[in-house]
Design an enzyme around this catalytic site. Structure first.
Site, PDB file in Angstrom:
ATOM      1  N   HIS A 165       1.679  17.972  35.825  1.00 30.34           N
ATOM      2  CA  HIS A 165       1.088  18.464  34.585  1.00 30.34           C
ATOM      3  C   HIS A 165       1.410  19.932  34.319  1.00 30.34           C
ATOM      4  O   HIS A 165       1.023  20.457  33.286  1.00 30.34           O
ATOM      5  CB  HIS A 165      -0.437  18.282  34.667  1.00 30.34           C
ATOM      6  CG  HIS A 165      -1.148  18.443  33.367  1.00 30.34           C
ATOM      7  ND1 HIS A 165      -0.866  17.675  32.249  1.00 30.34           N
ATOM      8  CD2 HIS A 165      -2.154  19.295  32.991  1.00 30.34           C
ATOM      9  CE1 HIS A 165      -1.661  18.044  31.256  1.00 30.34           C
ATOM     10  NE2 HIS A 165      -2.434  19.031  31.675  1.00 30.34           N
TER      11      HIS A 165
ATOM     12  N   SER B  86      -1.479  22.439  28.273  1.00 33.23           N
ATOM     13  CA  SER B  86      -2.597  21.511  28.439  1.00 33.23           C
ATOM     14  C   SER B  86      -3.611  21.697  27.311  1.00 33.23           C
ATOM     15  O   SER B  86      -3.265  21.609  26.148  1.00 33.23           O
ATOM     16  CB  SER B  86      -3.224  21.708  29.822  1.00 33.23           C
ATOM     17  OG  SER B  86      -4.090  20.662  30.157  1.00 33.23           O
TER      18      SER B  86
ATOM     19  N   ASP C 233       3.123  12.280  34.652  1.00 26.58           N
ATOM     20  CA  ASP C 233       2.023  13.230  34.504  1.00 26.58           C
ATOM     21  C   ASP C 233       0.715  12.455  34.634  1.00 26.58           C
ATOM     22  O   ASP C 233       0.402  11.600  33.806  1.00 26.58           O
ATOM     23  CB  ASP C 233       2.113  13.923  33.142  1.00 26.58           C
ATOM     24  CG  ASP C 233       1.077  15.020  32.959  1.00 26.58           C
ATOM     25  OD1 ASP C 233       0.081  15.046  33.693  1.00 26.58           O
ATOM     26  OD2 ASP C 233       1.261  15.848  32.038  1.00 26.58           O
TER      27      ASP C 233
END
Length: 267
Positions: A245, A95, A217
């Protein structure tokens, strides 16, 4: 302060093996990597750490001034690499840490020789010709909700971020991870994450790069993965047969397999 203690650094795998550094995202800690570590540690020296203010790090070392910009997290990465004297390590960032890795590879190029970007997003806000997944109003509403009731926000948002509603235990784990974070530190980390724009930084990446996205996602749509791949000439994109995610939790075998294939190709 000793960096290893400050950032709760742990190392596994062969001492003389090539180094792989795993970096967690917002609201998480190194525990999020536990399901992929065994496969990597068979052949590689796996380095785990927590950003200051997260997990088992020393929260007393946190300051809003340092961590209100991605550069504060980049400095943590540089400090960890220096403390272990890593050279040409492969940095695996989840991320927001994917963008931290981009900046760290430029800041300390002798330390990082390749990147793996897991569900990255260089910018979460839609722009002309760019789909980040959120409007500016969406992000401000998200941040306002987080700041007004962090625990409530965590309980509502973590299952959405995780996806996989048929496996509610995954959403509960991410909720618990979010809720364990100090709300003030979470507020700063969230603003740093969701208001950042690293699109121009992608163009300066010169190291081999693997981009991993998922079929679905809610935080980083498929268009983002393709945008990252197109922006980094030395990259390739692999779409995991996974949703949510956090594929290192929802699809650890597929995630580890993709990372290992990339690592093998670097030799």
């Amino acid at each position: 302060m000793d960096t290893r203690r400050r950032n709760n650094v742990t190392v596994s795998g062969p001492v003389d093996g090539p180094a792989v550094v795993l970096a967690h995202g917002f609201g998480c800690d190194q525990n999020m990597w536990r399901l992929v570590v065994p496969a990597l540690a068979e052949r590689y020296r796996v380095v785990l750490f927590d950003y200051v203010g997260c997990g088992g790090s020393d929260a007393a070392a946190w300051s809003e001034e340092r961590y209100s910009l991605l550069d504060g997290y980049v400095r943590d990465v540089a400090d960890v690499c220096e403390a272990l004297d890593l050279r040409d390590a492969v940095f695996v960032g989840h991320s927001v840490s994917a963008m931290v890795g981009v900046l760290a590879a430029e800041s300390v190029p002798e330390r990082i020789g390749a990147l793996v970007m897991v569900t990255p997003s260089p910018c979460y806000i839609d722009d002309d010709g760019y789909r980040g997944g959120f409007s500016a109003e969406d992000i401000e509403e998200l941040l306002a909700a987080l700041e007004s009731n962090y625990l409530g926000w965590s309980s509502a948002m973590a299952p959405v971020i995780m996806g996989n509603p048929d496996r509610p235990e995954l959403g509960r784990e991410l909720t618990n991870s979010f809720c364990a974070m100090d709300p003030e530190i979470a507020r700063v980390f969230a603003r740093t994450t969701f208001l950042s724009d690293s699109r121009e930084d992608l163009k300066r990446v010169t190291v081999p790069t693997l981009v991993l996205d998922c079929t679905q996602d809610a935080i980083a749509p498929r268009e983002v993965g393709e945008y990252v791949r197109a922006s980094i000439p030395s990259s390739r994109l692999v779409t995991l047969d996974a949703t949510g995610h956090c594929p290192q939790l929802s699809a650890p075998e597929a995630t580890a397999e993709a990372v290992l294939a990339f690592l093998t190709g670097l030799r």
